[in-house]
Motif scaffolding. Structure first.
Motif, PDB file in Angstrom:
ATOM      1  N   ARG A  58       0.864  -1.184   0.000  1.00 22.09           N
ATOM      2  CA  ARG A  58       0.000   0.000   0.000  1.00 22.09           C
ATOM      3  C   ARG A  58       0.897   1.229   0.000  1.00 22.09           C
ATOM      4  N   GLN A  82      -7.876  -8.186  -8.208  1.00 26.03           N
ATOM      5  CA  GLN A  82      -7.821  -6.756  -8.530  1.00 26.03           C
ATOM      6  C   GLN A  82      -6.393  -6.338  -8.895  1.00 26.03           C
ATOM      7  N   HIS A  83      -6.255  -5.646 -10.030  1.00 31.68           N
ATOM      8  CA  HIS A  83      -4.975  -5.127 -10.531  1.00 31.68           C
ATOM      9  C   HIS A  83      -3.982  -6.216 -10.962  1.00 31.68           C
ATOM     10  N   ARG A  87       1.846  -7.224  -8.961  1.00 31.14           N
ATOM     11  CA  ARG A  87       2.160  -6.592  -7.672  1.00 31.14           C
ATOM     12  C   ARG A  87       2.146  -7.577  -6.510  1.00 31.14           C
ATOM     13  N   HIS A 163       1.367   2.354 -10.533  1.00 30.23           N
ATOM     14  CA  HIS A 163       0.435   2.933  -9.553  1.00 30.23           C
ATOM     15  C   HIS A 163       1.187   3.790  -8.527  1.00 30.23           C
ATOM     16  N   LYS A 187     -14.689   7.228 -11.948  1.00 29.46           N
ATOM     17  CA  LYS A 187     -15.015   5.966 -11.274  1.00 29.46           C
ATOM     18  C   LYS A 187     -15.835   6.174 -10.005  1.00 29.46           C
ATOM     19  N   ASP A 207     -11.221   9.422  -8.224  1.00 31.32           N
ATOM     20  CA  ASP A 207     -10.762   8.196  -8.878  1.00 31.32           C
ATOM     21  C   ASP A 207     -11.150   8.309 -10.353  1.00 31.32           C
ATOM     22  N   GLU A 270      -0.983   7.885 -11.885  1.00 34.63           N
ATOM     23  CA  GLU A 270      -0.672   6.531 -12.337  1.00 34.63           C
ATOM     24  C   GLU A 270      -0.623   6.482 -13.866  1.00 34.63           C
TER      25      GLU A 270
HETATM   26  C1  BG6 Z   1      -6.684   2.920  -8.386  1.00 31.07           C
HETATM   27  C2  BG6 Z   1      -8.077   2.602  -8.838  1.00 31.07           C
HETATM   28  O1  BG6 Z   1      -5.812   2.815  -9.459  1.00 31.07           O
HETATM   29  O2  BG6 Z   1      -6.311   1.995  -7.381  1.00 31.07           O
HETATM   30  C3  BG6 Z   1      -9.000   2.683  -7.646  1.00 31.07           C
HETATM   31  O3  BG6 Z   1      -8.499   3.510  -9.847  1.00 31.07           O
HETATM   32  C4  BG6 Z   1      -8.523   1.770  -6.530  1.00 31.07           C
HETATM   33  O4  BG6 Z   1     -10.316   2.347  -8.050  1.00 31.07           O
HETATM   34  C5  BG6 Z   1      -7.081   2.099  -6.204  1.00 31.07           C
HETATM   35  O5  BG6 Z   1      -9.338   1.952  -5.396  1.00 31.07           O
HETATM   36  C6  BG6 Z   1      -6.478   1.214  -5.118  1.00 31.07           C
HETATM   37  O6  BG6 Z   1      -6.611  -0.133  -5.432  1.00 31.07           O
HETATM   38  P1  BG6 Z   1      -6.164  -1.245  -4.424  1.00 31.07           P
HETATM   39  O7  BG6 Z   1      -6.519  -2.554  -5.039  1.00 31.07           O
HETATM   40  O8  BG6 Z   1      -4.685  -1.092  -4.238  1.00 31.07           O
HETATM   41  O9  BG6 Z   1      -6.904  -0.981  -3.130  1.00 31.07           O
END
Ligand code: BG6
Length: 297
Positions: A58, A82-83, A87, A163, A187, A207, A270
């Protein structure tokens, strides 16, 4: 004076004679620290972030690949977390190179390929790929670049993004310039398509996925109230820029976000290719990069 590089089982760090430094975790090849020559940290990193490989970091610069967010309606990546996996997977340190003078820059290379994925991730995205990620520290700039290759015999589609969590003194007094007249997807407003009017200021959860009207070479500038650049970000190939700040309520809901008012001290700018999909034919390569130049904090 020489560049000092240290490397252990979990991270690589480099310090220039000028004092500029970086630290990169092998987990995700995540840059977790970048200090300028005055010793000031320029990346925001949550105090509650896991750094042991159990979760995505984070803060710093997590890498997004091969999907931005989630894409349940896109079968090839529909099952991925997610993503994506870049990572949350351990990368290999491929080595370093320094400039001729050997004292004013250093480049650290990291590699990820299909073989580095665990069985579960490989079953969720079963393509043969390679990525070389280079992190270059110079006096007064940090550059990151990706070369993604398709090493299989069928095409694949992907999205990718760097990111970057930039550290700032107080986001409420800053603005982001050079996004004027740029289209974006909001978003936090049902993915509504909008056009930016004037500088971007952060007054609530933000966002947005911008496709900057000036193209990748026009710097996206985080500026203070007097217009002085705190950061300037120039891109190569990466057409999109996500601007993210969770603000108070969202930061409170993110378990590994600390301190809770840390949203005041960060802005994610990003650089990526995340609108639609990049299609890579067998044997082809995609290259993308960013250069971040800091000004006074
Ligand atoms: C951003 C997204 O790039 O990443 C957001 O646009 C998201 O929607 C943020 O909340 C953080 O993502 P994560 O998976 O690291 O909590």
């Amino acid at each position: 004076a020489q560049v000092t590089i240290s490397h252990n089982n979990s991270r690589v760090s480099a310090v220039l004679p000028t004092g500029d430094s970086i630290e990169v975790l092998l987990h995700g090849a995540t840059v977790i620290s970048w200090k300028d020559s005055s010793g000031e940290e320029r990346l925001w990193l949550s105090e509650a972030s896991a750094l042991d490989g159990s979760k995505a970091v984070r803060g710093g610069i997590p890498l997004v690949f091969p999907v931005f967010g989630t894409a349940p309606d896109h079968p090839a990546v529909g099952q991925l977390p997610q993503h994506g996996f870049a990572r949350i997977t351990r990368w290999e340190f491929l080595g370093k190179s320094t400039s001729e003078a050997a004292s004013d820059s250093v480049k650290l290379d990291f590699g990820l390929s299909s073989e580095n994925l665990d069985d579960k991730l490989r079953s969720q995205w079963n393509y043969k790929f390679g990525i070389i990620y280079s992190v270059t520290l110079e006096r007064n700039s940090l550059s990151t670049s990706l070369v993604i290759t398709n090493e299989g015999d069928e095409p694949f589609e992907f999205q990718t993004l760097m990111h970057t969590y930039l550290r700032v003194k107080d986001i409420t007094s800053l603005q982001i310039n050079n996004l004027e007249n740029s289209p974006y997807v909001d978003k936090v407003d049902n993915l509504t398509s909008k056009t930016q009017d004037g500088p971007v200021t952060i007054t609530s959860e933000t966002d947005r996925v911008y496709t900057p009207a000036g193209g990748p070479k026009v710097p996206i500038v985080v500026a203070d109230a007097s217009g002085q650049a705190v950061y300037s970000v120039v891109r190569d190939t990466l057409d999109d820029v996500v601007i993210w700040n969770p603000h108070e309520a969202k930061a409170n809901s993110i378990g590994d976000f600390a301190p809770k008012d840390g949203w005041r001290n960060m802005i994610c700018v990003e650089a990526g290719a995340v609108k639609g999909w990049q299609r890579l034919e067998a044997g082809d390569a995609f290259e993308g990069a960013q250069v971040i130049t800091p000004g006074p904090l």
